[in-house]
Design a protein around this motif. Structure first.
Motif: not given
Length: 182
Positions: A23, A27, A49, A86-88
């Motif tokens: 992730a 990103q 996320p 962190n994939g958010v």
């Protein structure tokens, strides 16, 4: 059969544990040259996320010198990049910044800032980059008046509000978490 079961279990753990790393690499950082929190192996609490992050940064302090970027902005960049790393997804990052008190002068466009301080405004570029990444910028109208800033000279990436207190309260009532200081 046992062999496939163990292999499947091992594959599951490798896939699950590497999911976060995938992730992060997948990103793109909103501010590529900006800071990001360092990864801490074994950290329990990480950005989620699936969660909506509604955060308002309260910047009331100026930089020690007018030729340096306000450290509060550096903190916003670090937070924004850390969420992305962190994939958010961008749609889950709702970040606002409110300038007031001694943090107000950085809202001037480059020409007005240069006329007042004799050099370029080092905050223009990071503010613009963050605005392009979806960060919402506001300035306290009362502080603009107190600092004798012509509203026409406010950086076009920043919105003028009546009063920082009103903006901070309104955003918190809408579910934003307030982060103080720089």
């Amino acid at each position: 059969m046992k062999r496939f079961g163990m292999l499947g279990l091992a594959l599951f753990f490798v896939t699950t544990l590497s999911g976060r790393a995938l992730a992060q690499s997948a990103q793109k950082l909103p501010i590529p040259d900006g800071p990001v929190a360092q990864e801490v192996p074994g950290a329990k609490e990480l950005p989620d996320p699936h969660m909506d992050y509604k955060v308002v940064f309260d910047i009331a302090k100026g930089a020690p010198k007018t030729d340096g970027v306000n450290s509060g902005l550096t903190g916003v960049v670090r937070y924004l990049n850390t969420l992305a790393a962190n994939g958010v997804p961008a749609g889950h990052r709702k970040i606002a910044v409110v300038f007031h008190q001694d943090g107000t002068d950085i809202v001037m466009n480059n020409d007005a800032f240069k006329a007042r301080y004799g050099h370029d405004n080092p905050n223009v570029a990071p503010i613009h980059q963050m605005k392009e990444a979806g960060v919402d910028f506001r300035v306290c109208g009362q502080a603009v008046l107190a600092h004798k800033i012509d509203p026409q000279t406010i950086n076009r990436d920043i919105e003028l509000d009546l009063w920082a207190l009103t903006t901070l309260v309104n955003l918190q009532l809408r579910g934003y978490v307030r982060i103080e200081g720089n």
